[in-house]
Design an enzyme around this catalytic site. Structure first.
Site, PDB file in Angstrom:
ATOM      1  N   SER A 149     -61.214  28.949  26.730  1.00 14.66           N
ATOM      2  CA  SER A 149     -60.982  27.513  26.863  1.00 14.66           C
ATOM      3  C   SER A 149     -62.151  26.715  26.307  1.00 14.66           C
ATOM      4  O   SER A 149     -63.231  27.246  26.042  1.00 14.66           O
ATOM      5  CB  SER A 149     -60.765  27.146  28.329  1.00 14.66           C
ATOM      6  OG  SER A 149     -62.002  26.899  28.946  1.00 14.66           O
ATOM      7  N   LYS A 150     -61.895  25.421  26.173  1.00 14.46           N
ATOM      8  CA  LYS A 150     -62.880  24.496  25.637  1.00 14.46           C
ATOM      9  C   LYS A 150     -64.196  24.572  26.424  1.00 14.46           C
ATOM     10  O   LYS A 150     -65.273  24.341  25.885  1.00 14.46           O
ATOM     11  CB  LYS A 150     -62.289  23.092  25.749  1.00 14.46           C
ATOM     12  CG  LYS A 150     -62.695  22.165  24.652  1.00 14.46           C
ATOM     13  CD  LYS A 150     -61.875  20.889  24.726  1.00 14.46           C
ATOM     14  CE  LYS A 150     -62.781  19.707  24.567  1.00 14.46           C
ATOM     15  NZ  LYS A 150     -62.863  18.828  25.703  1.00 14.46           N
ATOM     16  N   ARG A 151     -64.057  24.905  27.700  1.00 13.45           N
ATOM     17  CA  ARG A 151     -65.253  25.016  28.549  1.00 13.45           C
ATOM     18  C   ARG A 151     -66.241  26.067  28.046  1.00 13.45           C
ATOM     19  O   ARG A 151     -67.431  25.996  28.323  1.00 13.45           O
ATOM     20  CB  ARG A 151     -64.855  25.446  29.961  1.00 13.45           C
ATOM     21  CG  ARG A 151     -64.356  24.345  30.793  1.00 13.45           C
ATOM     22  CD  ARG A 151     -64.010  24.822  32.191  1.00 13.45           C
ATOM     23  NE  ARG A 151     -63.055  23.908  32.771  1.00 13.45           N
ATOM     24  CZ  ARG A 151     -63.350  22.674  33.150  1.00 13.45           C
ATOM     25  NH1 ARG A 151     -64.586  22.238  33.044  1.00 13.45           N
ATOM     26  NH2 ARG A 151     -62.440  21.872  33.646  1.00 13.45           N
ATOM     27  N   LYS A 161     -67.385  26.406  25.281  1.00 12.55           N
ATOM     28  CA  LYS A 161     -68.382  25.791  24.389  1.00 12.55           C
ATOM     29  C   LYS A 161     -69.536  25.231  25.223  1.00 12.55           C
ATOM     30  O   LYS A 161     -70.705  25.431  24.906  1.00 12.55           O
ATOM     31  CB  LYS A 161     -67.741  24.677  23.564  1.00 12.55           C
ATOM     32  CG  LYS A 161     -66.639  25.146  22.664  1.00 12.55           C
ATOM     33  CD  LYS A 161     -66.134  24.010  21.814  1.00 12.55           C
ATOM     34  CE  LYS A 161     -64.927  24.445  21.014  1.00 12.55           C
ATOM     35  NZ  LYS A 161     -64.319  23.387  20.244  1.00 12.55           N
TER      36      LYS A 161
END
Ligand code: GLU
Length: 559
Positions: free
Chosen positions: A264-266, A268
């Site tokens: 997920s974007k998390r 990053k």
């Protein structure tokens, strides 16, 4: 009332139906790839439908980006919106927000037959019931309170404009889901409650719109991620109520990180946070992001920075952002054909240990029987190795062309600043080492710096090459400078010849003794393309200026 599209031939019609609420995730791209391949392999059609019924979270911009991503991957659709705001195919519009009339007609039909009903419960009432269910440790299910209002009154109140939702009247019977990948599952009667099919804002819910559209667009096969498996029961029930046929369902395994966590974007934020912590930073590096934003983000493990902030901070702390969305992979210089190949392997395999294939092969061989049931683990190293192999297999011309196209899009300054000859040199010097199309630009930022902005942090290799030995690299550099100023022509051949002669005289023929100090002087660090190419790309004047400044800077290094 429009009737469901009856296919005149037995070809498969698949569809990809993204919700345009953000960038296209690689998992979504993998679904699109399998849908595309199946349709191509069965002389069928691939439909792209934009599911924008969540008005608050959807945007036209995201829909357009998703289309661009699919086009970049080479997944062309036979029906759907096109990038120039027109559409292909006869069953449009392909944005759900433009199909409200259609949904309204089917909904009216269900209401008329008492297969659905208006419900006027307030949020407070529903919240209270949910709380009570939680307290009693029971799963919450809607209790049909709406049906206590007499039928005629329900219609009258809805007609008068009172806020309400429409609920599906779920029959009291088990539901059998047949899935071409996962097999069969039976949901006992009572599992599915009277779910909402039209929201208070007048928009259908996903469950309702998806069923109407799949039927009207003639979709014979519904492929999507496993997270939608449970929704299928609702869809089957609505199909039965509306008299639609059931399409063939297949739910694909999710794509996970190697440690089993969700990609997920998390991730990053996680990568940058780890780099910030490793560097022991308590404030953001100068010029990266706002200090208040930084400390709030650092203090809250769940906080997320936006893309720009993350990019700036990652750059400042030297962290690499893990790619999650198709755009990330594109920006990082992965080749679309490699990404398609790799994504196909995340959930499917052709057998016989075959790993490298193109999308034509995939469309000819893709079959549901070989789709795996369990989650796929996304192996970034393997993807990188695939990309390197594909770059190595290119002709120099192809690599040049694709690197140039990548540069124009993601590093326009770089392309503007280099002459075509310099760029050619850079490309030639980098091809064998490039794992991605971006590496060439990312690792040669030294070329863009103003002479006055080059700095020489004294790392271990810099110390070794410049400050150690007798004579030191720095002393050799001072000595070679007059030669650099006069070599004619300032081209690889002449540089190689004359610096070679010079090394024979001044450092026992060990060209490395002077090549490395030169490299550090002109790039600021110990890694660059072959030294003669490096110097030629920079040109004589800039080379000399950087040597002069380096000699000054390292004469009394800060550390
Ligand atoms: N709009 C849904 C999503 O993006 C698609 C689900 C489906 O394919 O039915 O998850």
């Amino acid at each position: 009332m429009p009737t469901p599209h009856q296919s005149t031939h037995s070809a498969a019609v698949t569809r990809f139906a993204p919700s345009p609420t953000g960038d296209l995730h690689v998992g979504g791209a993998r679904t699109a790839l399998f849908c595309w391949a199946y349709a191509k392999g069965h002389q069928g059609e691939f439909v792209l439908r934009i599911e924008d019924t969540d008005q608050k979270r959807s945007s036209m911009g995201a829909a357009r980006e998703a289309m661009k991503d699919l086009s970049w991957l080479g997944l062309d659709w036979d029906q759907g919106p096109d990038e120039s705001e027109g559409e292909r195919g006869e069953h449009g519009p392909y944005f759900q927000s433009q199909r409200l009339d259609l949904y309204g007609r089917y909904l009216a039909d269900l209401l008329e037959q008492d297969l659905a009903y208006h419900a006027f419960d307030t949020s407070a009432e529903l919240d209270e019931k949910r709380r009570a269910a939680r307290a009693a440790k029971q799963a919450y299910r809607y209790d049909r309170a709406g049906l206590e209002v007499p039928r005629a009154e329900r219609f009258a109140r809805a007609e008068a404009g009172e806020s309400h939702v429409v609920r599906f009247r779920t029959p009291d019977q088990p539901v059998v889901i047949k899935d071409a990948v996962l097999g069969e599952a039976t949901l006992p009667a009572g599992e599915v409650d009277d779910f909402i099919i039209r929201k208070a804002d007048g928009f259908p819910t996903y469950h309702f719109a998806v069923v109407v559209d799949d039927a009207l667009m003639g979709c014979t096969h519904v492929f999507r991620a496993q997270e939608h498996f449970n929704n299928t029961a609702k869809h089957l029930l609505i199909q039965d109520a509306l008299g639609f046929e059931h399409p063939i369902y297949a739910h694909f395994p999710l794509i996970m990180n190697p440690d089993g966590s969700k990609m997920s974007k998390r991730d990053k934020d996680k990568a940058v946070r780890a780099a910030v912590k490793a560097a022991g930073l308590e404030a953001p590096p100068e010029g990266s992001i706002d200090p208040a934003v930084f400390s709030a983000w650092l203090g809250d493990k769940k906080a997320q920075l936006d893309h720009d902030q993350l990019t700036r901070l990652a750059e400042a702390v030297g962290a690499q952002l893990p790619e999650i969305n198709v755009q990330d992979f594109r920006r990082s210089g992965y080749l679309p054909e490699v990404l398609c190949n790799f994504l196909a392997l995340n959930g499917w395999s052709p057998g016989d240990d075959l790993e490298k294939f193109d999308t034509t092969f995939l469309s000819e061989h893709f079959d549901l029987g070989r789709v795996q049931k369990t989650a796929a683990r996304f192996d970034r190293d393997k993807l990188l190795a695939f990309n390197l192999d594909a770059i190595q297999a290119m002709t120099p011309e192809e690599f040049h062309e694709r690197a140039l196209a990548h540069g124009r899009q993601f590093h326009p300054k770089f392309i503007e600043q280099l002459t075509p000859e310099q760029f050619e040199l850079l490309v030639e010097a980098s091809r064998e080492r490039s794992k991605t199309l971006d590496e060439l630009f990312r690792s040669n930022n030294w070329l863009l710096l103003d002479e006055e902005d080059v700095v020489w942090p004294v790392s271990k290799p810099v110390r070794k090459a410049m400050l150690k030995g007798d004579p030191t690299g720095l002393e050799l550099l001072a000595k070679v400078q007059p030669l650099i100023e006069t070599i004619e022509p300032f081209e690889s051949g002449a540089l190689e010849q004359q610096l070679g002669d010079w090394a024979a005289e001044h450092c026992d023929g060990n060209l490395g003794r002077i090549a490395q100090p030169l490299r550090i002087a002109v790039t600021g660090g110990p890694v660059s393309p072959p030294i003669f190419d490096t110097l030629v790309m920079l040109g004589r004047a800039r080379t000399v200026r950087r040597i002069t400044r380096c000699l000054e800077a390292l004469a009394s290094p800060a550390s």
